[in-house]
Design a protein around this motif. Structure first.
Motif, mmCIF file in Angstrom:
data_model
loop_
_atom_site.group_PDB
_atom_site.id
_atom_site.type_symbol
_atom_site.label_atom_id
_atom_site.label_comp_id
_atom_site.label_asym_id
_atom_site.label_seq_id
_atom_site.Cartn_x
_atom_site.Cartn_y
_atom_site.Cartn_z
ATOM 1 N N ASP A 214 12.701 -12.388 -15.170
ATOM 2 C CA ASP A 214 12.875 -11.553 -13.979
ATOM 3 C C ASP A 214 11.667 -10.660 -13.733
ATOM 4 N N VAL A 215 11.121 -10.090 -14.800
ATOM 5 C CA VAL A 215 9.942 -9.229 -14.657
ATOM 6 C C VAL A 215 8.763 -10.040 -14.141
ATOM 7 N N LYS A 216 8.533 -11.215 -14.728
ATOM 8 C CA LYS A 216 7.381 -12.031 -14.341
ATOM 9 C C LYS A 216 7.527 -12.636 -12.950
ATOM 10 N N ARG A 217 8.731 -13.001 -12.572
ATOM 11 C CA ARG A 217 8.935 -13.682 -11.281
ATOM 12 C C ARG A 217 9.196 -12.734 -10.131
ATOM 13 N N THR A 218 9.657 -11.518 -10.416
ATOM 14 C CA THR A 218 10.051 -10.618 -9.338
ATOM 15 C C THR A 218 9.294 -9.290 -9.374
ATOM 16 N N LEU A 219 9.430 -8.558 -10.473
ATOM 17 C CA LEU A 219 8.882 -7.204 -10.532
ATOM 18 C C LEU A 219 7.362 -7.171 -10.422
ATOM 19 N N PRO B 221 5.115 -9.485 -9.250
ATOM 20 C CA PRO B 221 4.586 -9.824 -7.918
ATOM 21 C C PRO B 221 4.873 -8.743 -6.872
ATOM 22 N N PHE B 222 6.076 -8.167 -6.926
ATOM 23 C CA PHE B 222 6.418 -7.115 -5.971
ATOM 24 C C PHE B 222 5.511 -5.903 -6.160
ATOM 25 N N TYR B 223 5.280 -5.508 -7.401
ATOM 26 C CA TYR B 223 4.395 -4.384 -7.716
ATOM 27 C C TYR B 223 3.000 -4.631 -7.143
ATOM 28 N N ASP B 224 2.483 -5.837 -7.357
ATOM 29 C CA ASP B 224 1.145 -6.155 -6.843
ATOM 30 C C ASP B 224 1.115 -6.149 -5.321
ATOM 31 N N LEU B 225 2.175 -6.639 -4.685
ATOM 32 C CA LEU B 225 2.235 -6.616 -3.220
ATOM 33 C C LEU B 225 2.270 -5.183 -2.691
ATOM 34 N N VAL B 226 2.994 -4.315 -3.370
ATOM 35 C CA VAL B 226 3.024 -2.903 -2.959
ATOM 36 C C VAL B 226 1.630 -2.289 -3.076
ATOM 37 N N LEU B 227 0.928 -2.602 -4.172
ATOM 38 C CA LEU B 227 -0.429 -2.066 -4.334
ATOM 39 C C LEU B 227 -1.401 -2.668 -3.319
ATOM 40 N N ILE B 228 -1.193 -3.913 -2.929
ATOM 41 C CA ILE B 228 -2.011 -4.499 -1.858
ATOM 42 C C ILE B 228 -1.794 -3.711 -0.572
ATOM 43 N N SER C 187 -15.079 6.425 -1.714
ATOM 44 C CA SER C 187 -13.680 6.252 -1.338
ATOM 45 C C SER C 187 -13.430 4.847 -0.803
ATOM 46 N N GLY C 188 -14.301 4.387 0.082
ATOM 47 C CA GLY C 188 -14.165 3.035 0.636
ATOM 48 C C GLY C 188 -14.318 1.964 -0.427
ATOM 49 N N SER C 189 -15.276 2.149 -1.309
ATOM 50 C CA SER C 189 -15.473 1.183 -2.396
ATOM 51 C C SER C 189 -14.262 1.124 -3.309
ATOM 52 N N ALA C 190 -13.698 2.286 -3.621
ATOM 53 C CA ALA C 190 -12.511 2.327 -4.476
ATOM 54 C C ALA C 190 -11.334 1.633 -3.790
ATOM 55 N N ALA C 191 -11.183 1.851 -2.489
ATOM 56 C CA ALA C 191 -10.080 1.222 -1.753
ATOM 57 C C ALA C 191 -10.242 -0.301 -1.728
ATOM 58 N N TRP C 192 -11.451 -0.779 -1.452
ATOM 59 C CA TRP C 192 -11.688 -2.230 -1.442
ATOM 60 C C TRP C 192 -11.541 -2.818 -2.846
ATOM 61 N N SER C 193 -11.971 -2.083 -3.853
ATOM 62 C CA SER C 193 -11.809 -2.544 -5.234
ATOM 63 C C SER C 193 -10.338 -2.615 -5.614
ATOM 64 N N LEU C 194 -9.578 -1.636 -5.161
ATOM 65 C CA LEU C 194 -8.132 -1.643 -5.396
ATOM 66 C C LEU C 194 -7.484 -2.856 -4.740
ATOM 67 N N LEU C 195 -7.894 -3.164 -3.515
ATOM 68 C CA LEU C 195 -7.363 -4.342 -2.813
ATOM 69 C C LEU C 195 -7.721 -5.629 -3.560
ATOM 70 N N GLY C 196 -8.979 -5.744 -3.969
ATOM 71 C CA GLY C 196 -9.398 -6.939 -4.701
ATOM 72 C C GLY C 196 -8.667 -7.083 -6.025
ATOM 73 N N ALA C 197 -8.546 -5.979 -6.770
ATOM 74 C CA ALA C 197 -7.876 -6.030 -8.072
ATOM 75 C C ALA C 197 -6.395 -6.368 -7.918
ATOM 76 N N ALA C 198 -5.728 -5.735 -6.963
ATOM 77 C CA ALA C 198 -4.297 -6.018 -6.755
ATOM 78 C C ALA C 198 -4.082 -7.458 -6.312
ATOM 79 N N SER C 199 -4.967 -7.980 -5.464
ATOM 80 C CA SER C 199 -4.855 -9.376 -5.017
ATOM 81 C C SER C 199 -5.058 -10.342 -6.175
ATOM 82 N N LEU C 200 -6.052 -10.060 -7.014
ATOM 83 C CA LEU C 200 -6.293 -10.914 -8.179
ATOM 84 C C LEU C 200 -5.151 -10.810 -9.182
#
Length: 182
Positions: A59-64, A66-73, A96-109
């Motif tokens: 349940d954690v691997k299939r639901t929690l 992915p949902f956590y990563d989508l929220v961070l995206i 600030s912009g670099s951190a935001a884009w890095s956060l997006l890239g990391a959460a997507s990966l």
């Protein structure tokens, strides 16, 4: 673009991924070619998680996760749009912009790594990057709470949000050690 547009884009992206997973899992008895390979490689395939790990792990691997990563995206998209105020105060708009884009890239990966277990190294590296960004931001918020006490709560909350990715990094390390031992 307005913040609502970014949230809608993230929601649409999430729905597309969820639809693909559900369609593949529920409707296709004999998928062909790349669809079959993608389905078999995904965390949502019935054989992706060994039975010995139990239902909670599944349940954690299939639901929690992915949902956590989508929220961070979604949060990263909002940060790209509106900035990360503490980074702007301490550094500047570029950081600030670099951190935001890095956060997006990391959460997507992270999402890609969670969805496809063979990419666990990618997930681990992305989770370390994600955790670093969040911890730095949280510590900066706590530091600025000396002059603006309201930031202390958000800083503490930001650091608390790091508990799940840190535990996942440890979990991935444990799984790696078990695989190496066998």
């Amino acid at each position: 673009m307005s913040p609502i547009a970014y949230v809608l884009i993230a929601a649409a992206f999430s729905l597309v991924i969820l639809s693909i997973v559900l369609c593949i899992g529920a409707g296709l008895e004999q998928p062909n070619g790349w669809v079959l390979r993608l389905w078999r490689a995904s965390i949502w395939h019935p054989d992706a998680i060994p039975e010995g790990e139990g239902k909670v792990a599944a349940d954690v691997k299939r639901t929690l996760l992915p949902f956590y990563d989508l929220v961070l995206i979604g949060a990263a998209l909002l940060a790209i749009r509106g900035g990360m105020p503490t980074f702007v105060i301490v550094y500047n708009d570029a950081v600030s912009g670099s951190a935001a884009w890095s956060l997006l890239g990391a959460a997507s990966l992270c999402l890609i790594g969670v969805a496809f277990p063979r990419l666990w190294r990618l997930e681990a590296a992305a989770k370390i990057t994600l955790t670093t960004i969040l911890l730095v931001y949280g510590v900066m918020l706590l530091g600025s709470s000396v002059t603006e006490p309201a930031r202390g709560f958000v800083g503490g909350l930001t650091i608390a949000v790091c508990l799940l990715p840190v535990s996942r990094i440890l979990w991935l390390g444990d799984e790696y050690r078990k695989r190496k031992a066998t």
